[in-house]
Write a protein that holds these residues in place. Structure first.
Motif, PDB file in Angstrom:
ATOM      1  N   LEU A 113       0.637  -1.113   0.045  1.00  0.00           N
ATOM      2  CA  LEU A 113      -0.038   0.096   0.105  1.00  0.00           C
ATOM      3  C   LEU A 113       0.770   1.235  -0.022  1.00  0.00           C
ATOM      4  O   LEU A 113       2.008   1.216   0.348  1.00  0.00           O
ATOM      5  N   GLN A 114       0.239   2.440  -0.261  1.00  0.00           N
ATOM      6  CA  GLN A 114       1.091   3.597  -0.315  1.00  0.00           C
ATOM      7  C   GLN A 114       1.128   4.106   1.304  1.00  0.00           C
ATOM      8  O   GLN A 114       0.775   3.829   2.023  1.00  0.00           O
ATOM      9  N   GLY A 115       2.643   4.566   1.161  1.00  0.00           N
ATOM     10  CA  GLY A 115       2.806   4.923   2.715  1.00  0.00           C
ATOM     11  C   GLY A 115       3.577   3.824   3.322  1.00  0.00           C
ATOM     12  O   GLY A 115       3.898   3.951   4.790  1.00  0.00           O
ATOM     13  N   SER A 116       3.634   2.568   3.169  1.00  0.00           N
ATOM     14  CA  SER A 116       4.362   1.431   3.873  1.00  0.00           C
ATOM     15  C   SER A 116       5.829   1.322   3.694  1.00  0.00           C
ATOM     16  O   SER A 116       6.504   0.545   4.534  1.00  0.00           O
ATOM     17  N   GLY A 117       6.429   2.256   3.024  1.00  0.00           N
ATOM     18  CA  GLY A 117       7.974   2.331   2.720  1.00  0.00           C
ATOM     19  C   GLY A 117       8.286   1.560   1.818  1.00  0.00           C
ATOM     20  O   GLY A 117       9.680   1.181   1.759  1.00  0.00           O
ATOM     21  N   LYS A 118       7.698   1.228   0.573  1.00  0.00           N
ATOM     22  CA  LYS A 118       7.964   0.516  -0.271  1.00  0.00           C
ATOM     23  C   LYS A 118       9.165   0.976  -1.250  1.00  0.00           C
ATOM     24  O   LYS A 118      10.053   0.086  -1.426  1.00  0.00           O
ATOM     25  N   THR A 119       9.045   2.186  -1.771  1.00  0.00           N
ATOM     26  CA  THR A 119      10.222   2.835  -2.456  1.00  0.00           C
ATOM     27  C   THR A 119      11.460   2.707  -1.770  1.00  0.00           C
ATOM     28  O   THR A 119      12.646   2.463  -1.956  1.00  0.00           O
ATOM     29  N   THR A 120      11.389   3.101  -0.353  1.00  0.00           N
ATOM     30  CA  THR A 120      12.805   3.051   0.615  1.00  0.00           C
ATOM     31  C   THR A 120      13.298   1.996   0.854  1.00  0.00           C
ATOM     32  O   THR A 120      14.571   1.680   0.458  1.00  0.00           O
ATOM     33  N   SER A 121      12.343   0.832   0.882  1.00  0.00           N
ATOM     34  CA  SER A 121      12.709  -0.511   0.884  1.00  0.00           C
ATOM     35  C   SER A 121      13.352  -1.021  -0.236  1.00  0.00           C
ATOM     36  O   SER A 121      14.194  -1.842  -0.262  1.00  0.00           O
ATOM     37  N   THR A 122      12.900  -0.513  -1.403  1.00  0.00           N
ATOM     38  CA  THR A 122      13.459  -0.943  -2.805  1.00  0.00           C
ATOM     39  C   THR A 122      14.893  -0.695  -2.764  1.00  0.00           C
ATOM     40  O   THR A 122      16.004  -1.411  -3.319  1.00  0.00           O
ATOM     41  N   ALA A 123      15.210   0.754  -2.514  1.00  0.00           N
ATOM     42  CA  ALA A 123      16.512   1.033  -2.671  1.00  0.00           C
ATOM     43  C   ALA A 123      17.147   0.475  -1.295  1.00  0.00           C
ATOM     44  O   ALA A 123      18.575   0.076  -1.853  1.00  0.00           O
ATOM     45  N   LYS A 124      16.757   0.204  -0.201  1.00  0.00           N
ATOM     46  CA  LYS A 124      17.392  -0.584   0.872  1.00  0.00           C
ATOM     47  C   LYS A 124      17.934  -1.946   0.275  1.00  0.00           C
ATOM     48  O   LYS A 124      19.221  -2.517   0.506  1.00  0.00           O
ATOM     49  N   LEU A 125      17.093  -2.579  -0.369  1.00  0.00           N
ATOM     50  CA  LEU A 125      17.125  -3.864  -0.851  1.00  0.00           C
ATOM     51  C   LEU A 125      18.177  -4.021  -2.015  1.00  0.00           C
ATOM     52  O   LEU A 125      19.159  -4.639  -2.194  1.00  0.00           O
ATOM     53  N   GLY A 126      18.186  -2.839  -2.794  1.00  0.00           N
ATOM     54  CA  GLY A 126      19.270  -2.887  -4.012  1.00  0.00           C
ATOM     55  C   GLY A 126      20.646  -2.406  -3.347  1.00  0.00           C
ATOM     56  O   GLY A 126      21.489  -3.119  -3.837  1.00  0.00           O
ATOM     57  N   LYS A 127      20.836  -1.761  -2.423  1.00  0.00           N
ATOM     58  CA  LYS A 127      22.165  -1.513  -1.712  1.00  0.00           C
ATOM     59  C   LYS A 127      22.780  -2.974  -0.946  1.00  0.00           C
ATOM     60  O   LYS A 127      23.635  -3.183  -1.377  1.00  0.00           O
ATOM     61  N   LEU A 128      21.718  -3.456  -0.528  1.00  0.00           N
ATOM     62  CA  LEU A 128      22.084  -4.939   0.232  1.00  0.00           C
ATOM     63  C   LEU A 128      22.364  -5.783  -0.836  1.00  0.00           C
ATOM     64  O   LEU A 128      23.611  -6.634  -0.603  1.00  0.00           O
ATOM     65  N   ILE A 129      21.600  -5.958  -2.088  1.00  0.00           N
ATOM     66  CA  ILE A 129      22.159  -7.037  -3.052  1.00  0.00           C
ATOM     67  C   ILE A 129      23.513  -6.559  -3.650  1.00  0.00           C
ATOM     68  O   ILE A 129      24.278  -7.423  -3.868  1.00  0.00           O
ATOM     69  N   ARG A 130      23.804  -5.317  -3.706  1.00  0.00           N
ATOM     70  CA  ARG A 130      25.038  -4.977  -4.205  1.00  0.00           C
ATOM     71  C   ARG A 130      26.199  -5.275  -3.396  1.00  0.00           C
ATOM     72  O   ARG A 130      27.197  -5.609  -3.732  1.00  0.00           O
ATOM     73  N   GLU A 131      26.205  -4.859  -2.063  1.00  0.00           N
ATOM     74  CA  GLU A 131      27.186  -4.886  -1.019  1.00  0.00           C
ATOM     75  C   GLU A 131      27.410  -6.353  -0.618  1.00  0.00           C
ATOM     76  O   GLU A 131      28.463  -6.799  -0.490  1.00  0.00           O
ATOM     77  N   LYS A 132      26.233  -7.151  -0.067  1.00  0.00           N
ATOM     78  CA  LYS A 132      26.386  -8.131   0.644  1.00  0.00           C
ATOM     79  C   LYS A 132      26.312  -9.563  -0.438  1.00  0.00           C
ATOM     80  O   LYS A 132      26.902 -10.644  -0.143  1.00  0.00           O
ATOM     81  N   HIS A 133      25.567  -9.317  -1.735  1.00  0.00           N
ATOM     82  CA  HIS A 133      25.668 -10.525  -2.688  1.00  0.00           C
ATOM     83  C   HIS A 133      26.697 -10.226  -3.880  1.00  0.00           C
ATOM     84  O   HIS A 133      26.713 -11.117  -4.573  1.00  0.00           O
ATOM     85  N   GLY A 134      27.071  -8.895  -4.097  1.00  0.00           N
ATOM     86  CA  GLY A 134      28.143  -8.638  -5.092  1.00  0.00           C
ATOM     87  C   GLY A 134      27.490  -8.822  -6.331  1.00  0.00           C
ATOM     88  O   GLY A 134      28.057  -9.095  -7.322  1.00  0.00           O
ATOM     89  N   LYS A 135      26.304  -8.588  -6.549  1.00  0.00           N
ATOM     90  CA  LYS A 135      25.617  -8.415  -7.732  1.00  0.00           C
ATOM     91  C   LYS A 135      25.188  -7.179  -8.104  1.00  0.00           C
ATOM     92  O   LYS A 135      24.782  -6.167  -7.419  1.00  0.00           O
ATOM     93  N   LYS A 136      25.115  -6.985  -9.491  1.00  0.00           N
ATOM     94  CA  LYS A 136      24.810  -5.644 -10.043  1.00  0.00           C
ATOM     95  C   LYS A 136      23.325  -5.573 -10.170  1.00  0.00           C
ATOM     96  O   LYS A 136      22.526  -6.416 -10.887  1.00  0.00           O
ATOM     97  N   ALA A 137      22.839  -4.644  -9.370  1.00  0.00           N
ATOM     98  CA  ALA A 137      21.259  -4.429  -9.496  1.00  0.00           C
ATOM     99  C   ALA A 137      20.846  -2.927 -10.263  1.00  0.00           C
ATOM    100  O   ALA A 137      21.785  -2.228 -10.204  1.00  0.00           O
ATOM    101  N   MET A 138      19.562  -3.152 -10.557  1.00  0.00           N
ATOM    102  CA  MET A 138      19.026  -1.919 -11.210  1.00  0.00           C
ATOM    103  C   MET A 138      17.805  -1.656 -10.635  1.00  0.00           C
ATOM    104  O   MET A 138      16.779  -2.780 -10.555  1.00  0.00           O
ATOM    105  N   MET A 139      17.137  -0.549 -10.361  1.00  0.00           N
ATOM    106  CA  MET A 139      15.955  -0.343  -9.973  1.00  0.00           C
ATOM    107  C   MET A 139      15.086   0.573 -10.930  1.00  0.00           C
ATOM    108  O   MET A 139      15.508   1.071 -11.611  1.00  0.00           O
ATOM    109  N   ALA A 140      13.511   0.138 -10.820  1.00  0.00           N
ATOM    110  CA  ALA A 140      12.750   0.865 -11.727  1.00  0.00           C
ATOM    111  C   ALA A 140      11.329   1.178 -11.012  1.00  0.00           C
ATOM    112  O   ALA A 140      10.868   0.324 -10.507  1.00  0.00           O
TER     113      ALA A 140
END
Length: 496
Positions: A113-140
Motif C-alpha cells: 500500500l501507499q505509505g508502507s515504505g515500499k520505495t525506501t525498502s526497494t533502495a535498501k534492498l538494492g544496496k544490500l544486494i550490491r554490497e552483500k551479494h556482490g551483484k549488479k542491481a537496477m531499480m525501476a
C-alpha cells in the motif's frame, strides 16, 4: 521492537522460574497471562489462541512438571513455539534468503500500500544486494500515480549507488516493466527491482495492475512491504495481497518503532509466507535479514549473540581493531583510543541495542533507561573529547582546571562531565596496564572470564565512570565456546 511483549513475558516467566515445583494450574495461569500479553501486542486472536493451545499441551505434560527445572522447560517450549510462529522450526533458524541464483536478470517485484515504505525498502534492498551479494542491481519505478515517486527512487538510487531506469514521461507501468527488462539484458544487470504503485487501500484496479506487471516481468520474488506500526491492519493487508498475488515473502518496515510486534508474530501464520527482512531505521543500511529463532530469543530476553557478532564484524574497521589491540597489549590507552571505542559502540547501535542483544542483560537495559542513561551519553562524551586538542587527547595529564573549563564550554557540557570522562579513561588505562602485566590478551581473557563476566571491566560494572546500572556481569560468567550456536561458531577465529 517487542519491548512491551518482552517485558510482560519476562515477568511471567520470572515467577515460573522462581518456583521449585510446578502444578498444572500454575502453568495454565501463566499461559493465560501469556495469551493476554500476545493480544495486547496486537497478535491476531486465532494466532494467539493456537499458540497458547500448543504450548499448554506440551507444558502440562508429566515430563515437564516433574523435571528438575520445570520453569526453564516451559520457557524452552514457549521459545520453540515462538520460532515456529515466526516461520522457523524447532531445529533450524528459519531465515529464508532471497532467490538470486536464477537466470539473470532476476526480477524482484515490490508490492504494498501507499505509505508502507515500499520505495525506501526497494533502495535498501538494492544496496544490500550490491554490497552483500556482490551483484549488479537496477531499480525501476512503476509508480506513475504518486507525484515525484519516480524522482524519489532516482535520488535514493544515487545515495545507495544503485542504477535506476531513466524516467520516460507518459509511460504506463507495464511499458516501464518491459523497458526495465530490456535495459537490464543490454547492461548485464543481475537483479531488477520493480517498485510498483501503491494505493491508500486494496482495490480491484491495484490488483489488476499488479497482475499485468507480473505477467510481463515473471518475477522470481514478489515481496510485500508492510508497515508494522499498523498492527492488525498490516495483517489484513497481507491477507488481501496473498489472496491475489503470488507472494514469496514479506518485508516489515518500521520494526524499530514497533514496541508491540503483533504484525511480525501474526504475519507468517496468516499469509503462510516468510518474513524475509525487517526495516529498522531510516538509513539505507537499516534493513536486517529476519531470523525467527534470533527474534524469538530476543523477545524472551535471551539476547542475540550471533547478530551482535555479525553487527560488530560489519561496523568495526579491522585496521582500527588491530591498532587498538596492539596498543592494549603494550598497556597503552589514551583518549583517542577511548573515543574510537565509543564510536564503535555507536556504529553498532548504541548502549540500548548492545544490552538488548546480550544474554542476561535485559534488566541492565531497563535499569539504564530508568536512570536516564541512553545513547546521548555517548554523544556527549564524544563531544567532550572532540573539544580537546590532539595533544590533550594523547596526554590527558595536560588537562588542568583552565583547560577543562575550555573543553566544557566547547562541548556544551559541565566541568564535572569532563572529569567523569577523564576518570573513566584513568580506570581503563589502569586496566590496560594490568592486562600487560598479566600477559597481554591472556590477562584480558582472565578479566572477562575468571573475573566474573563483565564485572571486572572498568566502567561496565567495575569502578570506572560512568557506571551502567544492572551491568554487574550476572549471568555472563565463563563462556564455553563449544556450546555456542553453530552459526556463531562459524564466525569465531579458527584455532591454529
Amino acid at each position: 521492537m517487542f519491548d512491551a511483549l518482552s517485558d510482560r513475558l519476562g515477568n511471567t516467566f520470572d515467577r515460573l522460574r522462581g518456583r521449585g515445583a510446578l502444578r498444572e494450574q500454575d502453568v495454565r495461569d501463566a499461559m493465560r497471562e501469556v495469551r493476554i500479553a500476545l493480544l495486547e501486542a496486537d497478535v491476531a486472536l486465532p494466532v494467539a489462541r493456537d499458540f497458547i493451545e500448543k504450548v499448554t499441551e506440551k507444558a502440562v505434560g508429566e515430563a515437564v512438571l516433574k523435571s528438575v527445572t520445570p520453569g526453564q522447560q516451559v520457557v524452552k517450549i514457549v521459545n520453540d513455539e515462538l520460532v515456529v510462529m515466526l516461520g522457523g522450526s524447532d531445529s533450524e533458524d528459519g531465515h529464508v534468503p532471497l532467490t538470486l541464483d536464477a537466470k539473470p536478470p532476476v526480477v524482484i517485484m515490490m508490492v504494498g500500500l501507499q505509505g508502507s515504505g515500499k520505495t525506501t525498502s526497494t533502495a535498501k534492498l538494492g544496496k544490500l544486494i550490491r554490497e552483500k551479494h556482490g551483484k549488479k542491481a537496477m531499480m525501476a519505478s512503476l509508480d506513475v500515480n504518486r507525484p515525484a515517486a519516480q524522482e524519489q527512487l532516482a535520488v535514493l538510487g544515487e545515495q545507495a549507488q544503485v542504477d535506476t531506469l531513466p524516467i520516460v514521461e507518459g509511460q504506463q507501468p507495464v511499458e516501464i516493466a518491459k523497458r526495465a527488462l530490456e535495459s537490464a539484458k543490454l547492461r548485464n544487470v543481475d537483479v531488477v527491482l520493480l517498485d510498483t504503485a501503491g494505493r491508500l487501500h486494496v482495490d480491484e484496479a491495484l490488483m489488476a495492475e499488479m497482475k499485468a506487471v507480473a505477467s510481463v516481468a515473471t518475477p522470481t520474488e514478489v515481496l510485500l512491504v508492510v508497515d508494522s506500526l499498523t498492527g492488525q491492519d498490516a495483517v489484513n493487508v497481507a491477507q488481501s495481497f496473498s489472496d491475489e498475488v503470488p507472494l514469496t515473502g514479506v518485508i516489515l518496515t518500521r520494526m524499530d518503532g514497533d514496541a508491540r510486534g503483533g504484525a511480525a508474530l501474526s504475519m507468517r501464520a496468516v499469509t503462510g509466507k516468510p518474513i524475509k527482512f525487517a526495516g529498522v531505521g531510516e538509513k539505507l543500511d537499516a534493513l536486517e535479514a529476519f531470523h525467527p529463532r534470533r527474534v524469538a530469543e530476543r523477545i524472551l530476553g535471551m539476547g542475540d549473540v550471533v547478530s551482535l557478532v555479525e553487527k560488530a564484524a560489519e561496523s568495526i574497521k579491522v585496521e582500527e581493531a588491530e591498532l587498538l589491540a596492539k596498543r592494549m597489549a603494550k598497556g597503552q590507552f589514551d583518549l583517542n583510543d577511548l573515543r574510537m571505542q565509543l564510536k564503535q559502540m555507536q556504529n553498532m547501535g548504541g548502549l540500548g541495542m548492545l544490552a538488548g542483544m546480550m544474554p542476561g542483560m535485559k534488566k541492565a537495559k531497563q535499569a539504564m533507561q530508568a536512570s536516564g542513561m541512553d545513547d546521548k551519553v555517548l554523544v556527549h562524551m564524544d563531544a567532550i573529547m572532540g573539544s580537546m586538542t590532539p595533544k590533550e587527547r594523547a596526554n590527558p595529564a595536560l588537562l588542568n582546571a583552565k583547560r577543562k573549563k575550555r573543553v566544557a564550554a566547547g562541548s556544551g557540557t559541565q566541568v564535572q562531565d569532563v572529569n567523569k570522562v577523564l576518570k573513566m579513561h584513568q580506570e581503563m588505562s589502569r586496566a590496560m596496564k594490568q592486562i600487560k602485566k598479566m600477559g597481554g590478551m591472556k590477562g584480558l581473557a582472565a578479566m572477562l572470564g575468571g573475573g566474573g563476566g563483565m564485572g571486572g571491566l572498568p566502567g561496565i560494572g567495575g569502578k570506572g565512570m560512568p557506571q551502567i546500572p544492572g551491568m554487574d556481569g550476572q549471568g555472563m560468567g565463563d563462556v564455553d565456546m563449544s556450546k555456542l550456536p553453530p552459526d556463531l561458531q562459524k564466525l569465531l577465529p579458527k584455532k591454529k
